[in-house]
Design a protein around this motif. Structure first.
Motif, mmCIF file in Angstrom:
data_model
loop_
_atom_site.group_PDB
_atom_site.id
_atom_site.type_symbol
_atom_site.label_atom_id
_atom_site.label_comp_id
_atom_site.label_asym_id
_atom_site.label_seq_id
_atom_site.Cartn_x
_atom_site.Cartn_y
_atom_site.Cartn_z
ATOM 1 N N GLY A 1 0.896 -1.335 0.041
ATOM 2 C CA GLY A 1 -0.063 0.323 -0.402
ATOM 3 C C GLY A 1 0.994 1.056 0.362
ATOM 4 O O GLY A 1 1.968 0.677 0.573
ATOM 5 N N TYR A 2 0.148 2.360 -0.618
ATOM 6 C CA TYR A 2 0.980 3.402 0.202
ATOM 7 C C TYR A 2 0.180 4.093 0.848
ATOM 8 O O TYR A 2 -0.999 4.571 1.137
ATOM 9 N N GLY A 3 0.908 4.733 2.558
ATOM 10 C CA GLY A 3 0.214 5.405 3.229
ATOM 11 C C GLY A 3 -0.724 3.945 3.376
ATOM 12 O O GLY A 3 -0.506 2.500 3.578
ATOM 13 N N ASP A 4 -1.109 3.899 4.077
ATOM 14 C CA ASP A 4 -2.543 3.481 4.332
ATOM 15 C C ASP A 4 -3.152 2.784 2.848
ATOM 16 O O ASP A 4 -4.401 2.277 3.397
ATOM 17 N N ARG A 5 -2.930 3.165 2.118
ATOM 18 C CA ARG A 5 -3.997 2.572 0.723
ATOM 19 C C ARG A 5 -3.212 1.444 -0.079
ATOM 20 O O ARG A 5 -2.509 2.015 -0.482
ATOM 21 N N PRO A 6 -4.723 0.945 0.806
ATOM 22 C CA PRO A 6 -3.766 -0.738 -0.245
ATOM 23 C C PRO A 6 -4.263 -0.641 -1.685
ATOM 24 O O PRO A 6 -4.796 0.243 -2.181
ATOM 25 N N PRO B 1 -7.538 -2.553 -14.887
ATOM 26 C CA PRO B 1 -8.577 -1.316 -15.425
ATOM 27 C C PRO B 1 -7.240 -0.885 -14.716
ATOM 28 O O PRO B 1 -6.146 -1.395 -13.765
ATOM 29 N N ASN B 2 -7.652 1.108 -14.747
ATOM 30 C CA ASN B 2 -6.602 2.384 -14.220
ATOM 31 C C ASN B 2 -6.929 2.264 -12.204
ATOM 32 O O ASN B 2 -7.525 1.967 -12.346
ATOM 33 N N GLY B 3 -5.262 2.599 -12.673
ATOM 34 C CA GLY B 3 -5.020 2.398 -10.793
ATOM 35 C C GLY B 3 -5.709 0.776 -10.153
ATOM 36 O O GLY B 3 -5.728 0.860 -8.903
ATOM 37 N N SER B 4 -5.268 0.272 -11.309
ATOM 38 C CA SER B 4 -5.597 -1.134 -10.556
ATOM 39 C C SER B 4 -4.137 -2.536 -9.857
ATOM 40 O O SER B 4 -4.032 -2.744 -9.366
ATOM 41 N N GLY B 5 -3.207 -1.411 -9.824
ATOM 42 C CA GLY B 5 -2.082 -1.895 -9.301
ATOM 43 C C GLY B 5 -0.338 -2.089 -9.957
ATOM 44 O O GLY B 5 0.473 -3.143 -9.691
ATOM 45 N N LYS B 6 -1.233 -2.193 -11.797
ATOM 46 C CA LYS B 6 -0.503 -2.884 -12.648
ATOM 47 C C LYS B 6 2.016 -2.150 -12.398
ATOM 48 O O LYS B 6 2.046 -2.783 -12.548
ATOM 49 N N SER B 7 0.890 -0.819 -12.785
ATOM 50 C CA SER B 7 2.601 -0.448 -12.362
ATOM 51 C C SER B 7 3.360 -0.902 -11.482
ATOM 52 O O SER B 7 4.899 -0.557 -11.244
ATOM 53 N N LEU C 1 12.233 -1.533 -7.296
ATOM 54 C CA LEU C 1 11.879 -0.423 -6.878
ATOM 55 C C LEU C 1 11.421 -0.351 -5.838
ATOM 56 O O LEU C 1 11.283 1.309 -4.736
ATOM 57 N N ARG C 2 10.409 -1.334 -5.078
ATOM 58 C CA ARG C 2 9.215 -0.928 -3.886
ATOM 59 C C ARG C 2 10.043 -2.640 -3.321
ATOM 60 O O ARG C 2 10.140 -3.586 -4.179
ATOM 61 N N ARG C 3 9.485 -2.451 -2.185
ATOM 62 C CA ARG C 3 9.656 -3.707 -1.530
ATOM 63 C C ARG C 3 8.244 -4.215 -0.521
ATOM 64 O O ARG C 3 7.406 -3.147 -1.068
ATOM 65 N N ASP D 1 5.695 -1.494 -19.411
ATOM 66 C CA ASP D 1 4.369 -1.375 -18.957
ATOM 67 C C ASP D 1 3.925 -0.192 -20.351
ATOM 68 O O ASP D 1 4.506 1.049 -20.569
ATOM 69 N N GLU D 2 3.132 -0.749 -21.060
ATOM 70 C CA GLU D 2 2.058 -0.043 -21.831
ATOM 71 C C GLU D 2 3.185 0.236 -23.142
ATOM 72 O O GLU D 2 3.151 2.304 -23.191
ATOM 73 N N PRO D 3 4.545 -0.019 -23.749
ATOM 74 C CA PRO D 3 4.983 0.450 -24.502
ATOM 75 C C PRO D 3 4.561 1.308 -25.470
ATOM 76 O O PRO D 3 4.584 1.315 -26.302
HETATM 77 N N1 LIG Z 1 3.777 6.781 -5.627
HETATM 78 C C1 LIG Z 1 2.786 6.974 -5.031
HETATM 79 N N2 LIG Z 1 2.050 7.665 -4.594
HETATM 80 C C2 LIG Z 1 0.861 7.103 -3.701
HETATM 81 N N3 LIG Z 1 -0.110 6.579 -4.469
HETATM 82 C C3 LIG Z 1 0.323 5.878 -5.873
HETATM 83 C C4 LIG Z 1 2.033 5.754 -6.442
HETATM 84 N N4 LIG Z 1 2.070 5.235 -6.865
HETATM 85 C C5 LIG Z 1 0.902 5.267 -7.370
HETATM 86 N N5 LIG Z 1 -0.959 5.473 -6.443
HETATM 87 C C6 LIG Z 1 -2.070 4.533 -6.565
HETATM 88 O O1 LIG Z 1 -2.299 3.039 -6.599
HETATM 89 C C7 LIG Z 1 -2.599 2.989 -7.367
HETATM 90 C C8 LIG Z 1 -2.119 1.941 -8.292
HETATM 91 O O2 LIG Z 1 -1.274 2.670 -9.232
HETATM 92 P P1 LIG Z 1 -1.029 1.561 -10.270
HETATM 93 O O3 LIG Z 1 -0.174 3.103 -11.375
HETATM 94 O O4 LIG Z 1 -0.158 0.429 -9.535
HETATM 95 O O5 LIG Z 1 -1.666 1.507 -11.023
HETATM 96 P P2 LIG Z 1 -1.963 1.263 -12.779
HETATM 97 O O6 LIG Z 1 -2.882 -0.469 -12.552
HETATM 98 O O7 LIG Z 1 -0.333 0.739 -13.695
HETATM 99 O O8 LIG Z 1 -3.149 2.241 -13.590
HETATM 100 P P3 LIG Z 1 -2.896 2.571 -14.921
HETATM 101 O O9 LIG Z 1 -3.820 1.907 -15.532
HETATM 102 O O10 LIG Z 1 -3.804 3.654 -14.761
HETATM 103 O O11 LIG Z 1 -1.225 3.047 -15.449
HETATM 104 C C9 LIG Z 1 -3.506 4.333 -7.949
HETATM 105 O O12 LIG Z 1 -4.973 4.379 -7.805
HETATM 106 C C10 LIG Z 1 -2.505 5.081 -7.958
HETATM 107 O O13 LIG Z 1 -2.770 6.166 -7.556
#
Ligand SMILES: Nc1ncnc2c1ncn2[C@@H]1O[C@H](COP(=O)(O)OP(=O)(O)OP(=O)(O)O)[C@@H](O)[C@H]1O
Length: 258
Positions: free
Chosen positions: A25-30, A50-56, A65-67, A176-178
């Motif tokens: 999670g980023y902070g307390d956001r899972p 979907p967008n924001g699903s955690g793929k990146s 880059l993250r643990r 990542d979405e090249p």
């Molecule tokens: N550095 C960060 N700090 C805080 N929140 C973040 C950070 N990076 C991503 N997030 C949030 O974490 C969630 C997942 O993001 P991530 O980029 O992993 O999703 P994604 O599936 O790759 O999205 P997209 O398809 O839009 O690129 C999103 O809600 C995003 O806003």
């Protein structure tokens, strides 16, 4: 195997990627919850969601880059954040356009950066030069070697970053979405190139929003939306309700028939 790596240090049955019970999670956001997935060597994994699903975020965990807050991420049996693991993964970032335009470098210089982890001090050897030349030929950019990277089209630039990974003798390519911003024809040629590299032994992890690309080119599909909703054959993915579960019925899902 296309890579120049001696694989003697990796047992044959070691997954290229092993993600086990990862929560992040980023902070307390899972963002990721109890995600487990193994990617066997030679797989072409298409990761959708979907967008924001955690793929990146998952990719950043693979890149070390993250643990994870909980669970483990391993590459070829090593923790992903270990130097030896990072050395074996080649990364092609999402939309490199802006950064690449400002790079005052030639194609050859960018591809040569793939050799720098091994050559922080000392001269570029004949082996290094050969690796750079071969990498450019493999992705079809050898005729662009002296061009400034900023002058190239989006598709050509992505090839340069693949060549950089090949020059580094990476065993795993992470993208990542090249093809964001790449025209349709170059896009198809780009995915054909990924297929060729995969057929020659390269393990590929591709984040892709176009499910049609994944079902056409990938050998395995994973669908993420915080949790892993599906992991298996692409043709099964479109037949299950995992897609609707992960995306929700009101989400716009990009489907593209080739
Ligand atoms: N550095 C960060 N700090 C805080 N929140 C973040 C950070 N990076 C991503 N997030 C949030 O974490 C969630 C997942 O993001 P991530 O980029 O992993 O999703 P994604 O599936 O790759 O999205 P997209 O398809 O839009 O690129 C999103 O809600 C995003 O806003």
């Amino acid at each position: 195997m296309m890579s120049g790596h001696e694989s003697t240090d990796t047992p044959a049955d070691e997954p290229a990627v092993s993600v086990a019970n990862v929560t992040f999670g980023y902070g307390d956001r899972p963002v990721l919850e109890d995600v487990s997935i193994d990617v066997e060597p030679g797989t072409f994994l298409g990761l959708v969601g979907p967008n924001g699903s955690g793929k990146s975020t998952l990719l950043e965990l693979l890149l070390g880059l993250r643990r994870p807050d909980e669970g483990t991420v391993q590459l070829f049996g090593e923790p992903a954040h270990a130097f030896a693991a990072g050395d074996r993964i080649g990364y092609v970032p999402q939309d490199v356009t802006t950064a690449a335009r400002e790079m005052p470098m030639t194609v050859r210089e960018v591809v040569a950066m793939g050799r720098y982890p091994h050559r922080l001090v000392g001269r570029f050897s004949r082996t290094d030069r050969r690796a750079v030349d071969e990498a450019m030929v493999r992705v079809g950019i050898d005729d662009l070697a002296s061009r400034r990277i900023g002058r190239l089209s989006g598709g050509q630039r992505q090839r340069v970053f693949i060549a950089r990974a090949l020059a580094s003798e990476a065993d795993l390519l992470a993208l990542d979405e090249p093809t964001v911003g790449v025209d349709a024809e170059s896009r198809e040629a780009f995915y054909d190139l990924l297929s060729e590299l995969n057929a020659a032994g390269m393990t590929i992890v591709l984040i892709e929003h176009d499910i049609g690309v994944v079902t056409t080119y990938a050998t395995e599909t994973a669908c993420l939306n915080r949790r892993l909703h599906f992991d298996g054959a692409p043709e099964e993915f479109v037949e299950t309700d995992a897609l609707a579960q992960a995306y929700g019925t009101d989400q716009h899902v990009v489907r593209h028939d080739h």
